[in-house]
Design an enzyme around this catalytic site. Structure first.
Site, PDB file in Angstrom:
ATOM      1  CD  GLU A   1     -75.625 -80.589  63.416  1.00  0.00           C
ATOM      2  OE1 GLU A   1     -75.491 -80.474  62.791  1.00  0.00           O
ATOM      3  OE2 GLU A   1     -75.471 -81.573  63.886  1.00  0.00           O
TER       4      GLU A   1
ATOM      5  CG  HIS B   1     -70.130 -88.898  67.822  1.00  0.00           C
ATOM      6  ND1 HIS B   1     -69.222 -89.114  66.912  1.00  0.00           N
ATOM      7  CD2 HIS B   1     -71.275 -89.009  67.799  1.00  0.00           C
ATOM      8  CE1 HIS B   1     -69.755 -88.910  66.052  1.00  0.00           C
ATOM      9  NE2 HIS B   1     -71.474 -88.749  66.210  1.00  0.00           N
TER      10      HIS B   1
END
Lengths: 444, 343, 334
Positions: free
Chosen positions: B75, B144
C-alpha cells in the site's frame, strides 16, 4: 401536618410545567376541589384544584416559574395549625417523593426546581437572545419552555407577539376601533385615565355625568357607538369591570364581590350624583350600585340587564371568554346581535385583540363560573330593583338570545320598559340612535 | 486548446440510465480511460479479479494490464508510485481494497501527495485519485470497516469526497480526476449495490458543494455517505408527524460547503450532524464548530447535536456492529427532540 | 593493456568542457554549503539543514549523463543533488532565506529544495519518501513511451524503510527505468549502517529484487560516473532498474543540532583526507584536462556565483503573510 401542593403531571410527556397564576393568595382559605392555580404546559393551560381544604401557605413557586413535575409549590394548613419549617429536599420526580421522609424536621429554604431566570444565569438559545436583543425585549420577562427552562425562539416570538398585540389592542382602545357601527367623523375625544383599582376614563362636559358599566367579556370601548349618538357635551365616566378591559385582573368570590369592587371605585371617582347606565352584567352592577348608593344615583338606565332571572346563554358566555382566536370568537359574538351580519370579521378581530391576554381570558372564564355556574345566573337582583328609587329606564331587544327579554317583566311598574324590535343583546351597538334618544329623554 | 476548457468541460448529460453505485464508478473510470490516455488504474487485485468489490470488473479486458495495473500488496509503495506518476504526468486512480489499508500509506498520502505542491511553491502538481471503500455493516469487523474521512479531511492539500448516490459517485470521481490536486473518494461499501439513474455521458459533480436532498424548516441534518439515506428515512417518518427536516448531503468533507450549511441552519435554527466516523473529533465536530463560529450562531435555537460512530472499533457481532454507528431510529429520535425543543 | 585502460572512465568518456563543468559544480556545492552554514550561523537561515560536504562526487557524478527530461528524487541532504542537476544557487539561497524568489517561494526551505524544471522532483523530509515516487516517475516515462530515466537518491538509513523494499520490488516487476542511488555515508543520523543493516553492503539488497547491485567508492568521481553510465544505459534500454551504492562520508554532523557524539575526530579527519573535490581536481590536472590556473579559475567562478547568490537572496522580497495558504491547491481561474 400540612398537605403538600405539587406540580402535577397532567400530560403524558410532561416533565415540568409553568405555574401561570395563583387563584388563592397566601394566607387565604381554600376548599378542596376549588381552583388553586393554573399551569401552562407545552400544549395547554390547565387549572389545578386544591388537594385539600385549608389555608394556603408557604407558596414556593411564583407565576412564571418552571417547576418539575412532582415538586412542591405550596402547602395547605388546617385552620390554626402551626406552620412548620419547609420540608427539605424537594425532589424532582414523584418516584423519589414516594420514598422521601414525609416529616422533615429541619427548615431549609428549599425552592422548587426552578431554573429559568435565575439571577445572571438565564438560559436562552442564541436565536432567542438575538431576537430579544433586536426587539428590545428583556429576556427576564420571557418564559422558557425548553429543557431546564431554556428560552427558545418560540418563547420570544410568543412574548413579542403578545407585546405587539397588546400594543395594537391598547391602540384600538385609544383610537376609533374597527366597528362597522362607528364610521362617523367625530372629533377626537379627550380621555384621561383615573387612578384606582379599576380602569376608569372620563369625558368632560357640562351637567351631571353619565357613568357607564359594560357587560361581561366586554369593555368600555363597546360604548363608542352610543357615545357618538349621545349629546356631545354630556360628561361621561366609563368604568372597566375587574378582569375586563384595562382593569387589573382580580379574583372575585361572587357577584357581591364584583359590586363591592365597583362601589369602591365609584365612591372615589364620582364627585356627586351621576346618571348610571349599565349593560347586561354591567346593568346588574349598576342596579346593585343604585341599591347600595341610592343618593349617588340620579337616574338608572339598564340595557338587557342581568340578575333578573335564572336563564342565560352560558355556552355563549363561556365561548366568548374562552375563545383565543378571532375565528373561534366570531361565532359566539354573532349570538349577541339579532342579525348575524351585524358582526363583521373586522369587529371580531378587534374584539379578539382586546382579549389577547390569556390571563385576562382565564380570569373571565373563572368569573363566568362564579357568576353563571352551570349556565345559570347565580345572583338575583329583582328585590334590589324593587328598592331602587332613582327613575329607571330599561331597554331590551326582543331578539336577545343571551338574556330573554321576558326577564324584564320582573321590573316594578315605575320602570320605563322599551322593547326594541330587530335588536338582540347589544341594543347600544345594534341601534345606538334609538338607545341614545331614549337615554337622552330619560336623563331629562 | 487551453487548459481551462479542458478542465471545465462538462457535457450536458441529458440521457440517463439505471446503474448501481459500483457500476456508476466503473462507468466514470471507463469514460476517463477513454478520454484521457494518461489515466491509469492501480490497486490490489483490480485486474482479472475485478477489485475487492468488483468495481473494476472486466476493465482489464478492454484496457489491458498496462492501464489496469495490479499492484503487489504494497500500500505504501503503491500509493507512492501513484504519487510519483501523478507528479510526472499520469493521472492514476489508486484503489485501496479497504480504506483501512490506507493507514499503511499515510506517509505517501499525507506527507507527499498533500504537500508536494505547497512544499515546492506551486511548481508541482499531484493529480492523483485515491478510491477508498469505507464504512461498516458488512461484518468485516475492526480493520475493514472504518470511516477515515475526518483523518484525511484534516490535511490541507487533500480534497475528500463521499458520494451517497450513483449519480454523485460517477460525477465526483470524474471531478476528482479533473482536479489538479489529490482527491480521496470514500465509497461506502453498503452503497455499491444501490441503484439510481445516472447520466450516461461525461459530467462532473462539483467538489466542495453539498446537496440539499430534502427541504424542511424544523431541523437541519447534515449527513454523509450512507447516513444521508438513513437521515432521509428518518425525515420521512418525522414528516408524518408534521416535522419537516432538511437533509443536507455533505458530499465533500474537504473543502466543506460552509454556505449551504450556514444558510440551512439560519433557516431551521437546529443542527444535527450524522456521520459514521467516530463521533469525537469527527466531521460533525467541524460542522458544529463552523456553525458556532458563523453568523448562523445567532439563529441557533437548540444545542447542536452529533450522531457519530461509537468510541470503539467496529465490532463483529451484528447487533453490536449496528449499535456502533447511527441508525434510522437514532436519527429520528434526536431530530424529533430537536424539533420539539426538548434538547 | 593499452594506455586507454589507465585513464579513468570519466576522463575517457566525457568532454573536457563537461569535466570542467563537473568540477565547477563540485566546488559550487562545497562553497554553497559553506556559505549556507555561515548564513545559518549569522541567523539569516532558520530551521535546520543537512550538509553534504564531503559527498560532492556522488551527487555530481551520478547526474553527469542526465538531461533536464530525466528526473531525480532527492533526500533531506539534497543541496548537492539540486546543484548537480542544474539549479541556480541564487534561487537556492533565496529559498533558504525564505524568500519569494526561492525555488519553493519560501515554502519549502532546505529540506524541500527542488527545481522541477531541471527534473529535480524535490528533496524530501521523510526518509524513504522519494523511493516510491521515483518508481512512479519511471512508470510515467515508460507508460508515455519516453526514454527518460529517474535517479532515486537515498541514504543508508532509508534502506531499512518498508518503502525501499516496496519500491525496488515494483520497479523490478515492472522493469521501470529507475536507478536507486544509495549514498551510504555510514550513519543514519547516529546509527551506523553496519549496525542497522543485515547485509554488509546495501547493494546486496538488489539481489532480492533481481536487479544489478554495485558498490563503488562514492568519493571517486569516475567510479560513480561509470556505475551510473551502465545503470542508465540499462534503464534506457528498457531492461529495468539498478541499485548503485556510493560509499562516502559527510564531514559535518547529521544536521545543525548534531553534537557529534557517535564518531571520532580521527575518523572524520581520515575521511577529510579523501576529499572528493581535491581528488577529482588532481585527476583532471594529471590527465591534462585543465591546468592549475584553470582549476583555480573554476573555483573562483564558483565562489563568485555563491557570493552573487547570497546577494540575490538577501535582496529578494519575502512572501506576503496573507499568502500563507497560497500553493495548497492549484489556483482556479474564477
Amino acid at each position: 401536618m400540612p398537605v403538600e401542593v405539587i406540580m402535577p403531571k397532567v400530560d403524558m410527556d410532561m416533565a415540568r410545567g409553568t405555574l401561570a397564576i395563583w387563584h388563592v393568595a397566601e394566607g387565604e382559605a381554600v376548599k378542596k376541589g376549588a381552583a388553586l392555580f393554573d399551569i401552562e404546559t407545552d400544549k395547554a393551560a390547565m387549572e389545578v384544584e386544591a388537594p385539600a381544604s385549608g389555608i394556603l401557605r408557604q407558596i414556593l413557586a411564583q407565576p412564571g416559574q418552571v417547576i418539575a413535575v412532582g415538586s412542591p409549590v405550596a402547602y395547605l394548613y388546617a385552620e390554626g395549625e402551626a406552620v412548620v419549617g419547609l420540608p427539605s429536599a424537594a425532589p424532582e420526580t414523584s418516584e423519589v417523593m414516594a420514598v422521601a421522609d414525609p416529616a422533615p424536621a429541619i427548615a431549609t429554604a428549599q425552592t422548587p426546581a426552578q431554573v429559568a431566570d435565575e439571577a445572571g444565569d438565564l438560559r436562552a438559545t442564541p436565536v432567542a437572545r438575538r431576537l430579544a436583543r433586536e426587539a428590545g425585549l428583556a429576556l427576564a420577562e420571557v418564559l422558557g419552555s425548553g429543557p431546564r427552562g431554556r428560552i427558545q425562539r418560540a418563547d420570544v416570538e410568543t412574548a413579542l407577539a403578545r407585546r405587539e398585540l397588546k400594543a395594537t389592542a391598547s391602540q384600538a382602545l385609544q383610537s376609533p376601533p374597527i366597528l362597522s357601527y362607528a364610521t362617523q367623523n367625530t372629533p377626537p375625544l379627550e380621555w384621561s385615565p383615573q387612578p384606582g383599582d379599576l380602569h376608569v376614563t372620563t369625558r368632560k362636559g357640562t351637567g351631571t355625568p353619565l357613568a357607564m358599566i359594560h357587560g361581561f367579556a366586554a369593555d368600555s370601548t363597546g360604548w363608542l357607538a352610543l357615545e357618538r349618538a349621545l349629546p356631545r357635551d354630556l360628561p361621561l365616566i366609563r368604568i372597566d369591570l375587574p378582569s375586563h378591559g384595562r382593569s387589573p385582573l382580580r379574583r372575585l368570590a361572587g357577584f357581591a364581590d364584583l359590586a363591592k369592587a365597583v362601589v369602591q371605585v365609584f365612591d372615589r371617582v364620582a364627585e356627586g350624583p351621576v346618571h348610571l347606565l349599565g349593560h347586561s352584567l354591567g346593568g346588574a352592577v349598576a342596579l346593585a350600585l343604585s341599591d347600595i348608593r341610592p343618593r349617588q344615583v340620579r337616574t338608572l338606565s339598564l340595557l338587557s340587564p342581568a340578575g333578573l332571572g335564572p336563564e342565560i346563554d352560558g355556552a355563549a358566555l363561556n365561548g366568548i371568554a374562552r375563545a383565543s382566536t378571532a375565528d373561534s370568537l366570531a361565532p359566539w359574538l354573532k349570538r349577541l346581535t339579532a342579525r348575524p351580519d351585524g358582526i363583521s370579521h373586522d369587529f371580531a378581530k378587534a374584539a379578539m385583540l382586546a382579549r389577547i391576554d390569556p390571563d385576562l381570558r382565564a380570569a373571565q372564564q373563572e368569573l363566568a363560573q362564579v357568576l353563571f355556574p352551570d349556565g345559570v345566573q347565580a345572583f338575583d337582583l329583582t328585590a334590589a330593583l324593587e328598592r331602587v328609587t332613582a327613575p329607571t329606564l330599561m331597554v331590551w331587544g326582543r331578539d336577545d338570545r343571551i338574556l330573554p327579554w321576558k326577564q324584564a317583566l320582573a321590573a316594578p311598574g315605575e320602570v320605563a320598559l322599551h322593547l326594541l324590535r330587530g335588536v338582540g343583546h347589544v341594543p347600544h351597538m345594534e341601534d345606538p340612535d334609538t338607545v341614545a334618544a331614549l337615554i337622552g329623554r330619560h336623563l331629562k | 486548446m487551453n487548459a481551462q476548457t479542458q478542465i471545465t468541460e462538462v457535457t450536458s448529460p441529458g440521457e440517463t440510465r439505471e446503474m448501481s453505485y459500483a457500476e456508476a464508478i466503473r462507468d466514470a473510470m471507463t469514460i476517463a480511460l477513454d478520454r484521457d490516455p494518461t489515466v491509469i488504474l492501480m490497486g490490489e487485485d483490480i485486474g482479472t479479479y475485478g477489485g475487492a468489490f468488483q468495481v473494476t470488473l472486466d476493465l482489464i479486458d478492454k484496457y489491458g494490464p498496462e492501464r489496469i495495473m495490479d499492484t503487489p500488496i504494497s500500500e505504501l509503495g503503491g500509493a507512492g508510485v501513484a504519487v510519483g506518476a501523478a507528479l510526472t504526468g499520469l493521472k492514476p486512480i489508486f484503489e485501496f481494497q479497504f480504506s483501512d489499508f490506507a493507514a499503511l500509506a499515510m506517509e505517501q498520502i499525507v506527507n507527499q501527495a498533500a504537500k508536494l505542491r505547497y512544499m515546492l511553491g506551486g511548481e508541482a502538481a499531484v493529480p492523483v485519485v485515491f478510491r477508498m471503500p469505507a464504512g461498516s455493516g458488512t461484518g468485516a469487523a475492526a480493520q475493514h470497516s472504518q470511516s477515515f474521512e475526518a483523518w484525511f479531511g484534516h490535511v490541507p492539500g487533500l480534497k475528500v469526497v463521499q458520494p451517497s448516490t450513483p449519480e454523485d459517485a460517477k460525477g465526483l470521481l470524474l471531478a476528482a480526476l479533473a482536479d489538479p490536486d489529490p482527491v480521496i473518494v470514500f465509497e461506502h461499501k453498503l452503497l455499491y449495490k444501490m441503484k439510481g439513474q445516472v447520466p450516461t455521458g461525461y459530467y462532473t459533480t462539483p467538489i466542495g458543494k453539498a446537496a440539499i436532498r430534502r427541504t424542511g424548516d424544523a431541523v437541519t441534518i447534515v449527513a454523509s455517505a450512507i447516513m444521508v439515506h438513513r437521515a432521509l428515512e428518518a425525515a420521512t417518518k418525522l414528516a408524518a408527524e408534521g416535522i419537516e427536516v432538511e437533509v443536507i448531503d455533505l458530499r465533500s468533507v474537504r473543502p466543506i460547503d460552509r454556505d449551504t450549511i450556514i444558510a440551512s441552519v439560519k433557516k431551521t435554527g437546529k443542527l444535527l450532524c450524522v456521520y459514521e466516523g467516530v463521533r469525537t473529533l469527527g466531521v460533525g465536530a467541524e460542522i458544529s464548530a463552523l456553525i458556532a463560529e458563523s453568523e448562523a450562531f445567532d439563529y441557533l435555537d437548540a444545542p447542536i447535536q452529533r450522531l457519530g460512530g461509537a468510541e470503539a472499533p467496529i465490532p463483529y457481532n451484528p447487533d453490536l456492529e449496528r449499535a456502533a454507528v447511527p441508525q434510522v431510529a437514532d436519527i429520528e429520535t434526536v431530530a424529533r427532540r430537536l424539533a420539539k425543543g426538548e434538547v | 593493456m593499452t594506455v586507454q585502460d589507465n585513464i579513468p572512465f570519466a576522463i575517457r568518456h566525457f568532454s573536457p568542457a563537461a569535466l570542467r563543468e563537473a568540477l565547477r559544480k563540485m566546488h559550487l556545492i562545497r562553497l554553497f554549503e559553506e556559505g549556507a552554514e555561515e548564513s545559518y550561523m549569522r541567523g539569516l537561515i532558520h530551521g535546520t539543514m543537512h550538509l553534504s560536504i564531503g559527498q560532492e562526487a556522488s551527487a555530481v557524478a551520478t547526474c553527469m549523463e542526465l538531461t533536464d527530461a530525466d528526473k531525480i528524487t532527492s533526500t533531506h541532504r539534497g543541496h548537492g543533488h539540486c546543484i548537480a542537476k542544474g539549479a541556480d544557487v541564487g534561487r537556492m539561497f533565496a529559498e533558504f532565506f525564505g524568500k519569494e524568489t526561492g525555488y519553493c517561494h519560501g515554502r519549502g526551505g532546505s529540506m524541500h529544495i527542488a527545481d522541477v524544471k531541471t527534473g529535480n522532483l524535490g528533496a524530501n523530509g521523510i526518509v524513504g519518501g522519494g523511493l516510491p515516487i521515483a518508481v512512479g516517475a519511471a512508470l510515467t516515462a515508460k507508460r508515455l513511451g519516453r526514454d527518460d530515466v529517474t535517479i532515486c537518491f537515498f541514504g543508508d538509513g532509508a534502506n531499512n524503510e518498508g518503502a525501499f523494499h516496496e519500491a525496488l520490488n515494483m520497479a523490478a516487476i515492472w522493469k521501470l527505468p529507475v536507478i536507486f542511488v544509495c549514498e551510504n555515508n555510514k550513519y543514519g543520523m547516529s546509527t551506523p549502517a553496519a549496525y542497522a543493516t543485515a547485509v554488509p553492503n546495501i547493494a546486496d539488497r538488489a539481489a532480492a529484487y533481481s536487479m544489478p547491485g554495485v558498490t563503488v567508492d562514492g568519493n571517486d568521481f569516475s567510479a560513480v560516473a561509470e556505475a551510473l553510465h551502465i545503470a542508465i544505459a540499462r534503464a534506457r534500454a528498457g531492461d529495468g532498474p539498478s541499485l548503485v551504492e556510493n560509499l562516502t562520508y559527510r564531514w559535518r554532523g547529521h544536521s545543525k543540532s548534531d553534537r557529534n557524539r557517535y564518531r571520532t575526530k580521527d575518523e572524520i579527519e581520515d575521511w577529510m583526507t579523501r576529499d572528493p573535490i581535491a581528488r577529482f581536481r588532481a585527476e583532471l590536472i594529471a590527465h591534462g584536462v585543465l591546468d592549475t590556473a584553470e582549476a583555480e579559475a573554476v573555483e573562483a567562478e564558483a565562489k563568485q556565483a555563491v557570493a552573487d547568490g547570497v546577494d540575490f537572496a538577501k535582496a529578494s522580497p519575502a512572501p506576503g503573510i496573507g499568502d500563507v495558504t497560497k500553493f495548497v491547491h492549484a489556483e482556479v481561474a474564477a
